[in-house]
Structures are given as C-alpha cells and as structure tokens.
Design a protein around this motif. Sequence first.
Motif, PDB file in Angstrom:
ATOM      1  N   MET A   1       0.823  -1.185   0.000  1.00 45.21           N
ATOM      2  CA  MET A   1       0.000   0.000   0.000  1.00 45.21           C
ATOM      3  C   MET A   1       0.871   1.254   0.000  1.00 45.21           C
ATOM      4  SD  MET A   1      -3.326  -1.035   2.378  1.00 45.21           S
ATOM      5  CE  MET A   1      -3.365   0.531   3.128  1.00 45.21           C
ATOM      6  N   ALA A  24      -7.856   2.985   0.916  1.00 40.14           N
ATOM      7  CA  ALA A  24      -7.416   1.590   0.897  1.00 40.14           C
ATOM      8  C   ALA A  24      -7.647   0.938   2.257  1.00 40.14           C
ATOM      9  CB  ALA A  24      -5.943   1.510   0.506  1.00 40.14           C
ATOM     10  N   LEU A  28     -10.047  -2.266   2.909  1.00 43.48           N
ATOM     11  CA  LEU A  28      -9.547  -3.494   3.522  1.00 43.48           C
ATOM     12  C   LEU A  28     -10.310  -3.829   4.800  1.00 43.48           C
ATOM     13  CD1 LEU A  28      -5.718  -3.046   2.973  1.00 43.48           C
ATOM     14  CD2 LEU A  28      -7.228  -4.679   1.839  1.00 43.48           C
ATOM     15  N   THR A  31     -13.616  -5.245   3.865  1.00 45.23           N
ATOM     16  CA  THR A  31     -13.444  -6.604   3.364  1.00 45.23           C
ATOM     17  C   THR A  31     -13.335  -7.593   4.525  1.00 45.23           C
ATOM     18  OG1 THR A  31     -12.358  -5.808   1.374  1.00 45.23           O
ATOM     19  CG2 THR A  31     -11.977  -8.099   1.957  1.00 45.23           C
ATOM     20  N   ILE A  32     -12.578  -7.239   5.534  1.00 49.08           N
ATOM     21  CA  ILE A  32     -12.442  -8.125   6.696  1.00 49.08           C
ATOM     22  C   ILE A  32     -13.784  -8.282   7.397  1.00 49.08           C
ATOM     23  CG2 ILE A  32     -11.416  -8.310   8.997  1.00 49.08           C
ATOM     24  CD1 ILE A  32      -8.876  -7.046   7.788  1.00 49.08           C
TER      25      ILE A  32
END
Length: 154
Positions: A1, A24, A28, A31-32
């Motif tokens: 990143m 970002a 992320l 997403t988790i």
Amino acid sequence: MTTIASIFDSAVGRWGAVVFLIGAGTALFKTIIANVPSLGRQVGNTLAVFGAFDWEDQKVRDRWMRWIMVVLPILWGLFGTIVRSPLPLVILAGILNSIFLIGVAISTLYLSRTQTDPRVRDGLPFNTMVVISAIAITLVGVIGLYSTIADLLG
C-alpha cells in the motif's frame, strides 16, 4: 500500500497519498468485516458436512461459528506476518479465488434447478443467462487456475 501511495504522492502531492491510504484502509477493513462471517459460515458448514459437528444443533453451531470467526483472522494475520513478500499471498489468493469461482458457478446452477420453488422459478431467458454466466465464470476460474499454476511451475 505504501508503494502505491508513493505513486499518488509523486503524481498529485502528499494529499493524494493520504487520501489513497485512507480509502485503501477503509476498503480493507470493510473486506475483513464482510469476509470473516461469510467465510466462517462456509468453513463451519463444510466442517459440518464432513461430520465435525451437527449443523442442526443451534448451540453447537453457534459455538463453532464464534470459534471460527476468532481463529480465522488470527491465522490470516499470522500468515501475513510470516510471509514477508506479498507476491506469494497474491498467488495463493488467485488460486483460491479461481477454485471458489468454479464452486460458486456450479452451486448456483445446481441450487437454481433443485432448490428454487417452482412458483418463483425464472423463465427460459433468465435461466439461459444464468447458464451462460456460470459457464463464463467457470472458464475464467479454470483459466486463472491454469495460468497461476503454469506460472508457478515456470
């Protein structure tokens, strides 16, 4: 990143890198938050199918789900810490995603034919599009899997 953030830094200035890192990080984190319960349920269901526990027993299932949803992120974190280079992780993710896509496509076809109430079943045009989509997704999964394995074997 940070490598990608440095591209934004040099292209538009420091603020671009900061905006990228915030975006970002948010992506992320999301997403988790989405993957932990969904993958936990998949892993739990798979374990139940193979006889690890009785899926119909709500208390046992909940205990397994909680355990899986705690252990999986810890394992992911350890794995990401042990494997220093992101390339092997990206390759592994590509392989697993290819397999997952094939499973999703086949499962969708199977469930649409066997588990959909006939009163709400879609017509021929929609079913044709589902079959075409499943074939395309399966082909992409197979090609991705083949390509990744071929690259690994050199």
